[in-house]
Each structure stands twice: as structure tokens, then as C-alpha cells.
Design an enzyme around this catalytic site. Sequence first.
Site, short mmCIF file in Angstrom:
data_model
loop_
_atom_site.label_atom_id
_atom_site.label_comp_id
_atom_site.label_asym_id
_atom_site.label_seq_id
_atom_site.Cartn_x
_atom_site.Cartn_y
_atom_site.Cartn_z
CE LYS A 97 25.87 35.55 38.00
NZ LYS A 97 26.14 35.94 39.63
CG ASP A 131 24.05 39.02 40.92
OD1 ASP A 131 23.86 40.09 41.55
OD2 ASP A 131 24.72 37.86 41.32
NE ARG A 183 25.23 44.63 42.95
CZ ARG A 183 24.86 43.16 42.84
NH1 ARG A 183 25.24 42.34 41.81
NH2 ARG A 183 24.74 42.65 44.18
CB ALA A 188 30.58 40.62 34.12
CB THR A 225 32.57 50.72 39.91
OG1 THR A 225 33.64 50.80 38.97
CG2 THR A 225 32.58 51.99 40.79
CG HIS A 226 36.66 46.59 41.29
ND1 HIS A 226 35.90 46.00 40.41
CD2 HIS A 226 36.16 46.10 42.41
CE1 HIS A 226 35.25 45.07 41.13
NE2 HIS A 226 35.51 45.04 42.29
NE ARG A 287 30.71 36.49 34.75
CZ ARG A 287 30.00 35.37 35.31
NH1 ARG A 287 29.71 34.41 34.61
NH2 ARG A 287 29.58 35.37 36.42
C1 LIG Z 1 29.58 44.18 43.53
C2 LIG Z 1 29.41 43.69 42.26
C3 LIG Z 1 28.29 43.34 41.85
C4 LIG Z 1 28.30 43.01 40.34
N1 LIG Z 1 27.17 42.30 39.80
C5 LIG Z 1 27.21 41.98 38.44
C6 LIG Z 1 26.17 41.56 37.76
O1 LIG Z 1 24.91 41.37 38.51
N2 LIG Z 1 26.13 41.42 36.41
C7 LIG Z 1 27.23 41.88 35.65
O2 LIG Z 1 27.26 41.62 34.50
N3 LIG Z 1 28.42 42.27 36.21
C8 LIG Z 1 28.59 42.40 37.77
N4 LIG Z 1 29.48 42.82 38.28
C9 LIG Z 1 30.86 43.11 37.24
C10 LIG Z 1 30.94 44.28 36.68
O3 LIG Z 1 29.96 44.29 35.81
C11 LIG Z 1 32.16 44.63 36.16
O4 LIG Z 1 32.58 43.36 35.12
C12 LIG Z 1 33.24 44.57 37.06
O5 LIG Z 1 33.09 45.29 38.17
C13 LIG Z 1 34.47 45.36 36.23
O6 LIG Z 1 34.19 46.55 36.00
P1 LIG Z 1 34.58 48.01 36.87
O7 LIG Z 1 33.66 48.89 37.29
O8 LIG Z 1 35.45 47.41 38.14
O9 LIG Z 1 35.59 48.81 35.94
P2 LIG Z 1 36.69 48.33 35.00
O10 LIG Z 1 37.14 49.68 33.94
O11 LIG Z 1 36.57 46.99 34.52
O12 LIG Z 1 37.90 48.29 35.92
C14 LIG Z 1 38.57 49.46 36.67
C15 LIG Z 1 39.80 49.00 37.53
O13 LIG Z 1 39.35 47.87 38.54
C16 LIG Z 1 40.37 47.19 38.86
N5 LIG Z 1 39.69 45.67 38.26
C17 LIG Z 1 38.55 45.58 37.79
N6 LIG Z 1 38.25 44.26 37.61
C18 LIG Z 1 39.51 43.68 38.12
C19 LIG Z 1 39.65 42.33 38.18
N7 LIG Z 1 39.13 41.39 37.96
N8 LIG Z 1 40.89 42.01 38.69
C20 LIG Z 1 41.80 43.12 39.17
N9 LIG Z 1 41.38 44.32 39.20
C21 LIG Z 1 40.27 44.58 38.55
C22 LIG Z 1 41.55 47.49 37.93
O14 LIG Z 1 42.44 48.24 38.64
C23 LIG Z 1 41.09 48.25 36.72
O15 LIG Z 1 41.83 49.17 36.09
C24 LIG Z 1 29.47 43.24 39.43
C25 LIG Z 1 30.71 43.88 40.13
C26 LIG Z 1 30.69 44.37 41.45
C27 LIG Z 1 31.50 45.17 41.90
#
Ligand SMILES: Cc1cc2nc3c(=O)[nH]c(=O)nc-3n(C[C@H](O)[C@H](O)[C@H](O)COP(=O)(O)OP(=O)(O)OC[C@H]3O[C@@H](n4cnc5c(N)ncnc54)[C@H](O)[C@@H]3O)c2cc1C
Length: 306
Positions: A97, A131, A183, A188, A225-226, A287
Amino acid sequence: MVTRSALIYLSRQEGLKEFATRFRPFKKITTRFVAGETIDEAIASIRQINAEGATASFDHLNESVSSASEAEKEVRQYLRILARIDETGIRSNVSIKLTQFGLDLDPELAYKNARRIVEDSARRGNFVRVDMEGSSVTQATLDIFKRLRGEFGLNDVGIVLQSYLRRTYDDAKELLKLPARIRICKGAYMEPPEVAFPDKKDVDDNYIRVMQLLLSSGIYHGVATHDPKMISATIDFVQKQGIGKDAFEFQMLYGIRRDLQRQLARDGYNLRIYVPYGKHWYPYFMRRLAERPANIWFVMKNMLKG
Ligand SMILES: Cc1cc2nc3c(=O)[nH]c(=O)nc-3n(C[C@H](O)[C@H](O)[C@H](O)COP(=O)(O)OP(=O)(O)OC[C@H]3O[C@@H](n4cnc5c(N)ncnc54)[C@H](O)[C@@H]3O)c2cc1C
């Protein structure tokens, strides 16, 4: 939404950070999302991740440092990480970062510090991911990334874009011209509606648009993403377009949706796990709670257990 704003607000409170990092039961719970406080603990987690068929990205937790000497410590920490990756043979790159290297103090200092990391990493044949942080530093982060990318190769340094930002599709088009490894994630931080889509549906639609643009470029990108909907949309798209499984990677955070992580690795997709470690886990941890307020119950249950 209110809970999310409140948790993100709390993630920025210095007093709470002090309290939380000293409060033992709270610290114990963080192990769900944070791979420990030392490099050795993170390496042990990465060995496990590698054994399960995924690669990793090291993240030393410490954002927004407040002095040049603190930023210098961060640079040394990352140089140590890069050396330890080589020594141990684990399969991992690093994520940085720019506020960790002094972006809030002086963008030139952050650039010079980041450059030292990218130079060392490139010499070792490794890769540095920059990031993306809050929107107040989006442009500064992109400017520094472009300078770095001008000096180093496509496979030396990459960047992150956030689909909640209105500007992201245009940024992706610009960055692909360099070209750059990107990426894509949702984002977040808490952002005002002028810069970010307030509705989840728009964030998701934009995610899919940007993902399709990236994966059509023939460059190796990360789909972070998750969200099962984003994952299915990606798999559908690559299948329809005849894009190979090895042409991109999925990325997920340490400890989140381990079921999906295992599934993707089993299905033969490239998967990278982002592995945060270090003493300054508080803002990162908050976060993660903000993304899924149900996690608060997980925290409370474990605190009650002692
Ligand atoms: C490898 C990686 C790098 C990242 N780098 C950055 C970055 O550089 N800058 C930035 O702003 N953000 C970053 N993020 C965070 C990202 O922006 C999201 O805030 C985060 O991934 C949640 O979004 P989502 O796509 O999982 O979908 P969402 O719509 O938030 O979640 C979808 C589903 O995923 C699961 N889930 C998501 N978050 C969680 C949690 N915290 N605990 C448990 N289950 C959860 C739940 O089942 C949820 O229903 C990164 C994420 C990943 C995976």
C-alpha cells in the site's frame, strides 16, 4: 449500510485501535482473518496454502504511516519478505500500500520507496501488486504506478482497480494501453456517491463489465472476489470466449470463503490468497467486519467464549 459506515468509521479511530490491539481476546479472534504477527507465522500459513494448490500474496499490515522513518521500516520489512520468499521457496508475491511508504506525507517519497521494492522484486523474478486505497489517493496511486510501470516490466508490477468507483472502467481502458496487469475488486472503503456507486447492483454490474474488458485483453489479470455471482459470471465468460484457465487467476482473502477457495482450486483454476500479517491489523480487520456484519456475531461469540 449504516452498520458498514459505522464499522468503517471505527476502523479509522486511533484510540480504539490502541485498545483493540492490546485486548487479548480480541487479538485472538483476528487469527480468522490475519495470518499472525510475524513473517514466520505468515510463511507457515502460505506453506499450507501452497500445499492446497494455491499461491499467495504477502501483505504486511501497516497503512498510513506518519513519518519517513516509519516508511523506511516498511521498506525494510518488504525487502526481508522478498528475501524470505526466495529462501523458503514458497509460492508468493507481495502486495503493497503506498500510504505505507509515505504517500500521505510526500508522494515522491512513496514513489522512491515503492521503487526500491519493485527493483528488488524484479531482480528476484517476483511480482509486486500495488493495492488501491481510498479515493483521496486514487489518482496519486495511479500516477506512481504508471511511473513504476514505465521503468519496469509488465510482469514486475501491477495495480488494483475497484468496481465501486465511477471512474474505474475508463481507468481500466487507459491502463490496458500500457499494458498493465490489474486486480479487479469491488472496493473496501467508504466513498461518497459522487465518486462511487451507492447501489450494490451498480457495483456488481461494473465489476462484470471491467472483468470482461480485462479478460478479453490477453493479459494475465486477477479477479478478486468471494462473491459466487461474480465467480460464476467470470467462469461463464471465459468458457464462452474460450479463454484458458491459466490465462488469469482468482484471488481471495485469507480465511474468507474457504469452501469456495477449495472448490476453485479443485476445479483447476489459478487461485491466489492474499495473506495479511503484522501487529497493525486493526483497520484491515474492521474493514472485513464491515463487508459482512454477520462477522460481528462471530467476534462476539468468540469473545464470550473467552
Ligand atoms: C485478493 C483481494 C485483494 C483485495 N485488494 C483490495 C484493494 O487493493 N483495495 C480495496 O479497496 N479492496 C480490496 N479488496 C477487498 C474488496 O474490495 C472487497 O471489499 C471484498 O473482497 C468484498 O467484496 P466481494 O467481492 O467478496 O463481494 P461482497 O459482495 O462484499 O461479498 C460477497 C460474498 O462474499 C463473502 N464475503 C465477502 N466479504 C466477507 C467477509 N469479510 N467475511 C466473510 N465473508 C465475506 C460473503 O459470503 C458475501 O456474501 C481485496 C479483496 C481481495 C479478495
